[in-house]
Design an enzyme around this catalytic site. Structure first.
Site, PDB file in Angstrom:
ATOM      1  N   SER A 128       0.813  -1.223   0.000  1.00 14.16           N
ATOM      2  CA  SER A 128       0.000   0.000   0.000  1.00 14.16           C
ATOM      3  C   SER A 128       0.845   1.271   0.000  1.00 14.16           C
ATOM      4  CB  SER A 128      -0.867  -0.002   1.266  1.00 14.16           C
ATOM      5  OG  SER A 128      -1.422   1.258   1.488  1.00 14.16           O
ATOM      6  N   GLU A 130       0.167   3.638   1.717  1.00 14.49           N
ATOM      7  CA  GLU A 130       0.247   4.076   3.122  1.00 14.49           C
ATOM      8  C   GLU A 130       1.642   3.831   3.694  1.00 14.49           C
ATOM      9  OE1 GLU A 130      -1.972   5.379   5.672  1.00 14.49           O
ATOM     10  OE2 GLU A 130      -2.995   6.033   3.864  1.00 14.49           O
ATOM     11  N   TYR A 165      -1.565   0.076  10.726  1.00 13.58           N
ATOM     12  CA  TYR A 165      -1.862  -0.585   9.438  1.00 13.58           C
ATOM     13  C   TYR A 165      -0.649  -0.513   8.515  1.00 13.58           C
ATOM     14  CZ  TYR A 165      -3.632  -0.910   4.628  1.00 13.58           C
ATOM     15  OH  TYR A 165      -3.809  -1.231   3.292  1.00 13.58           O
TER      16      TYR A 165
HETATM   17  P1  NAP Z   1     -11.485  -4.426   1.891  1.00 16.11           P
HETATM   18  O1  NAP Z   1     -12.628  -4.073   1.005  1.00 16.11           O
HETATM   19  O2  NAP Z   1     -11.428  -3.893   3.265  1.00 16.11           O
HETATM   20  O3  NAP Z   1     -11.402  -6.031   1.950  1.00 16.11           O
HETATM   21  C1  NAP Z   1     -10.586  -6.687   2.867  1.00 16.11           C
HETATM   22  C2  NAP Z   1     -10.819  -8.177   2.725  1.00 16.11           C
HETATM   23  O4  NAP Z   1      -9.967  -8.872   3.666  1.00 16.11           O
HETATM   24  C3  NAP Z   1     -12.251  -8.619   3.034  1.00 16.11           C
HETATM   25  O5  NAP Z   1     -12.612  -9.620   2.123  1.00 16.11           O
HETATM   26  C4  NAP Z   1     -12.124  -9.199   4.432  1.00 16.11           C
HETATM   27  O6  NAP Z   1     -13.089 -10.183   4.716  1.00 16.11           O
HETATM   28  C5  NAP Z   1     -10.753  -9.845   4.324  1.00 16.11           C
HETATM   29  N1  NAP Z   1     -10.189 -10.202   5.614  1.00 16.11           N
HETATM   30  C6  NAP Z   1     -10.165  -9.458   6.743  1.00 16.11           C
HETATM   31  N2  NAP Z   1      -9.598 -10.138   7.740  1.00 16.11           N
HETATM   32  C7  NAP Z   1      -9.270 -11.350   7.237  1.00 16.11           C
HETATM   33  C8  NAP Z   1      -8.688 -12.503   7.789  1.00 16.11           C
HETATM   34  N3  NAP Z   1      -8.318 -12.560   9.080  1.00 16.11           N
HETATM   35  N4  NAP Z   1      -8.484 -13.584   6.992  1.00 16.11           N
HETATM   36  C9  NAP Z   1      -8.866 -13.558   5.705  1.00 16.11           C
HETATM   37  N5  NAP Z   1      -9.441 -12.490   5.114  1.00 16.11           N
HETATM   38  C10 NAP Z   1      -9.632 -11.397   5.879  1.00 16.11           C
HETATM   39  O7  NAP Z   1     -10.109  -4.028   1.184  1.00 16.11           O
HETATM   40  P2  NAP Z   1      -9.809  -3.692  -0.363  1.00 16.11           P
HETATM   41  O8  NAP Z   1     -10.005  -2.242  -0.566  1.00 16.11           O
HETATM   42  O9  NAP Z   1     -10.494  -4.687  -1.212  1.00 16.11           O
HETATM   43  O10 NAP Z   1      -8.234  -3.927  -0.398  1.00 16.11           O
HETATM   44  C11 NAP Z   1      -7.692  -5.200  -0.732  1.00 16.11           C
HETATM   45  C12 NAP Z   1      -6.262  -5.278  -0.221  1.00 16.11           C
HETATM   46  O11 NAP Z   1      -5.492  -4.234  -0.808  1.00 16.11           O
HETATM   47  C13 NAP Z   1      -6.124  -5.094   1.289  1.00 16.11           C
HETATM   48  O12 NAP Z   1      -5.035  -5.879   1.693  1.00 16.11           O
HETATM   49  C14 NAP Z   1      -5.776  -3.624   1.439  1.00 16.11           C
HETATM   50  O13 NAP Z   1      -5.073  -3.412   2.623  1.00 16.11           O
HETATM   51  C15 NAP Z   1      -4.915  -3.416   0.209  1.00 16.11           C
HETATM   52  N6  NAP Z   1      -4.896  -2.059  -0.344  1.00 16.11           N
HETATM   53  C16 NAP Z   1      -6.062  -1.429  -0.645  1.00 16.11           C
HETATM   54  C17 NAP Z   1      -6.028  -0.170  -1.228  1.00 16.11           C
HETATM   55  C18 NAP Z   1      -7.299   0.565  -1.592  1.00 16.11           C
HETATM   56  O14 NAP Z   1      -7.221   1.779  -1.833  1.00 16.11           O
HETATM   57  N7  NAP Z   1      -8.424  -0.129  -1.686  1.00 16.11           N
HETATM   58  C19 NAP Z   1      -4.783   0.435  -1.517  1.00 16.11           C
HETATM   59  C20 NAP Z   1      -3.626  -0.262  -1.221  1.00 16.11           C
HETATM   60  C21 NAP Z   1      -3.681  -1.525  -0.646  1.00 16.11           C
HETATM   61  P3  NAP Z   1     -14.485  -9.833   5.482  1.00 16.11           P
HETATM   62  O15 NAP Z   1     -15.467  -9.573   4.387  1.00 16.11           O
HETATM   63  O16 NAP Z   1     -14.753 -11.081   6.234  1.00 16.11           O
HETATM   64  O17 NAP Z   1     -14.229  -8.648   6.343  1.00 16.11           O
HETATM   65  O1  G4F Z   2     -10.549   6.870   2.709  1.00 14.22           O
HETATM   66  P1  G4F Z   2      -9.552   6.742   3.793  1.00 14.22           P
HETATM   67  O2  G4F Z   2      -9.980   6.069   5.042  1.00 14.22           O
HETATM   68  O3  G4F Z   2      -8.294   6.012   3.135  1.00 14.22           O
HETATM   69  P2  G4F Z   2      -6.755   5.896   3.580  1.00 14.22           P
HETATM   70  O4  G4F Z   2      -6.577   6.158   5.006  1.00 14.22           O
HETATM   71  O5  G4F Z   2      -5.963   6.720   2.632  1.00 14.22           O
HETATM   72  O6  G4F Z   2      -6.476   4.340   3.344  1.00 14.22           O
HETATM   73  C1  G4F Z   2      -6.946   3.674   2.179  1.00 14.22           C
HETATM   74  O7  G4F Z   2      -5.969   3.764   1.160  1.00 14.22           O
HETATM   75  C2  G4F Z   2      -4.723   3.099   1.461  1.00 14.22           C
HETATM   76  C3  G4F Z   2      -3.792   3.325   0.265  1.00 14.22           C
HETATM   77  O8  G4F Z   2      -3.136   4.554   0.416  1.00 14.22           O
HETATM   78  C4  G4F Z   2      -5.006   1.630   1.696  1.00 14.22           C
HETATM   79  F1  G4F Z   2      -3.831   0.976   1.930  1.00 14.22           F
HETATM   80  C5  G4F Z   2      -5.951   1.475   2.874  1.00 14.22           C
HETATM   81  O9  G4F Z   2      -6.255   0.082   3.031  1.00 14.22           O
HETATM   82  C6  G4F Z   2      -7.246   2.227   2.557  1.00 14.22           C
HETATM   83  O10 G4F Z   2      -7.875   1.574   1.477  1.00 14.22           O
HETATM   84  O11 G4F Z   2      -8.980   8.178   4.174  1.00 14.22           O
HETATM   85  C7  G4F Z   2      -8.459   9.049   3.202  1.00 14.22           C
HETATM   86  C8  G4F Z   2      -8.235  10.417   3.816  1.00 14.22           C
HETATM   87  C9  G4F Z   2      -7.441  10.393   5.129  1.00 14.22           C
HETATM   88  O12 G4F Z   2      -6.537  11.461   5.096  1.00 14.22           O
HETATM   89  C10 G4F Z   2      -8.491  10.643   6.200  1.00 14.22           C
HETATM   90  O13 G4F Z   2      -8.010  11.292   7.378  1.00 14.22           O
HETATM   91  O14 G4F Z   2      -9.506  10.976   4.147  1.00 14.22           O
HETATM   92  C11 G4F Z   2      -9.435  11.540   5.445  1.00 14.22           C
HETATM   93  N1  G4F Z   2     -10.795  11.598   6.012  1.00 14.22           N
HETATM   94  C12 G4F Z   2     -11.446  12.749   6.326  1.00 14.22           C
HETATM   95  N2  G4F Z   2     -12.633  12.464   6.861  1.00 14.22           N
HETATM   96  C13 G4F Z   2     -11.568  10.564   6.334  1.00 14.22           C
HETATM   97  C14 G4F Z   2     -12.751  11.107   6.869  1.00 14.22           C
HETATM   98  N3  G4F Z   2     -11.389   9.222   6.196  1.00 14.22           N
HETATM   99  C15 G4F Z   2     -12.410   8.416   6.596  1.00 14.22           C
HETATM  100  N4  G4F Z   2     -12.259   7.072   6.448  1.00 14.22           N
HETATM  101  N5  G4F Z   2     -13.566   8.912   7.154  1.00 14.22           N
HETATM  102  C16 G4F Z   2     -13.781  10.247   7.321  1.00 14.22           C
HETATM  103  O15 G4F Z   2     -14.814  10.678   7.810  1.00 14.22           O
END
Ligand code: NAP
Ligand code: G4F
Length: 370
Positions: A128, A130, A165
């Protein structure tokens, strides 16, 4: 061709499953037991002939070993590790669980692959942006003739994680590199910047905004607009609510409560990003790649585009900044540089920032149409 996917019920897992099934893969999705149904995002493929679910948890090594023994095909198996506790703010509240799932969970899979002597498996780790946290590089944008200094992150930027995280993701990322270099595994990590879409979880800021807009749209459609009856209800007015009148009744709707609006994110569309994951595992040699758009916007910018799309010019009357949503530490600036992914994988994002916001608002306003 076979693919085993953790995180199948999540946003990315569901898009990846769609992509792999369209390519003729047999897909095995790992789901953990939950007390309520969490298969909403994969409902449309549950009956697909090439799709099946296996019960497992990345924190339970024996479940991973059982699934690998049952499903690994010595000819060709890809393992996509998308399972994670992926919410950054939540990781401050549950750092131990985040570590066990997001960090150690990856080690559990990698070590199982090696112990079972299944080095034919191609492994993808969901790293990520992050992980960059408070770190970025600065130089002149190579695409601009007039040299403008810009901040960016790429595969060579150091990590300075800002949350439990991100620290867990760094550990998993380094573990992936170690197993690649130490054991010769075909293990790649995609350093993905934020990616969103209609399947995004509603606790992430983009979807929280567009879902609120969908609900507000529904609330607004009937009755008299608040401004025309303002004088009548000013005595009861609460600044946290929006009001309207229906059949002589005053109805209230809570404003959108958000935290830090100043952070910059490089937001792309999730459907585009899962293609990058797949492309990484098709390479002869494993490697790490940044996947991003190269554009960055603040949460304010997201609000501008989203509210303009429903013809509201000034969203400030509808949003309350609530310190409840601030984090103990913040990632202020993310903007990726995707040169390596473009040149080596041939990957490019297909959706612009504005396309993405409009896609999400359209989806959520349609969802709430009566
Ligand atoms: P998400 O919607 O939060 O999905 C997370 C998945 O992980 C869900 O299917 C969840 O299952 C599963 N999970 C949670 N705990 C688990 C466990 N103990 N064993 C097996 N599975 C488990 O996340 P996403 O946005 O699809 O992201 C997919 C991956 O990419 C994650 O690793 C995230 O950290 C990473 N990532 C995401 C972003 C982004 O912007 N979306 C960016 C960079 C990296 P449940 O349905 O049971 O909760
Ligand atoms: O949407 P966010 O929660 O995403 P964040 O923290 O960037 O993380 C996501 O992207 C990562 C990749 O860079 C992934 F690895 C991670 O798993 C996840 O998918 O927050 C984005 C921004 C932050 O700066 C947060 O402080 O939005 C700001 N924010 C402002 N108000 C909020 C809110 N975030 C959330 N979730 N909820 C709010 O009300």
């Amino acid at each position: 061709m076979k693919a085993i996917v953790t995180g199948i019920t999540g946003q990315d897992g569901s898009h990846l499953a769609d992509l792999l099934l369209s390519k003729g893969y047999e897909v095995v999705g790992i789901t953990r037991r939950t007390s309520t149904d969490n298969t909403g995002r994969i409902k449309h493929i549950l009956d697909h002939d090439n799709f099946q679910l296996e019960s497992g948890d990345v924190t339970d090594v024996s479940s991973i070993i059982r699934i690998l023994k049952k499903h690994s095909d010595p000819m060709q198996t890809e393992f996509y590790n998308l399972g994670a506790q992926s919410h950054v703010a939540e990781s401050f509240k549950q750092p131990g669980a985040t570590w066990d799932i997001t960090g150690k969970g990856t080690l559990n899979i990698l070590q199982s692959i090696v112990d079972l002597d299944m080095k034919h498996i191609r492994f993808y780790q969901a790293s990520s942006s992050e992980m960059f946290g408070a770190s970025c590089d600065t130089d002149t944008n190579p695409n601009q003739k007039i040299g403008k200094m810009e901040r960016y992150q790429d595969e060579n930027t150091k990590f300075l994680p800002q949350s439990p995280y991100a620290i867990a993701k760094c550990a998993a990322h380094y573990m992936t590199r170690l197993f690649r270099e130490g054991y010769g595994l075909h293990a790649s990590a995609g350093i993905l910047f934020n990616h969103e879409g209609p399947r995004r979880g509603d606790a992430f800021v983009t979807r929280k905004i567009t879902k609120w807009i969908g609900e507000y749209h529904k609330f607004k459609r009937r009755g008299v607009a608040y401004s025309s009856v303002l004088h009548k209800i000013s005595l009861t007015e609460d600044p946290d609510y929006i009001y309207r009148v229906e059949h002589n009744k005053i109805l209230e709707f809570p404003k959108l409560r958000l935290g830090n609006l100043e952070a910059f994110r490089d937001w792309g569309y999730a459907g585009d990003y899962v293609e990058g994951m797949w492309m990484m595992l098709q390479q002869k040699d494993p490697d790490d790649y940044v996947i991003c758009t190269g554009e960055t916007h603040t949460i304010r910018d997201f609000l501008d585009v989203a509210f303009k799309h429903i013809e509201i010019e000034d969203w400030t009357q509808y949003v309350v900044v609530d310190p409840e949503f601030y984090r103990p530490a913040e990632v202020d600036y993310l903007r990726g540089r995707n040169t390596k992914a473009k040149e080596k994988l041939g990957w490019t994002p297909k959706h612009s920032f504005k396309d993405l916001v409009k896609l999400m608002v359209d989806h959520d306003t349609k969802l709430t149409k009566e």
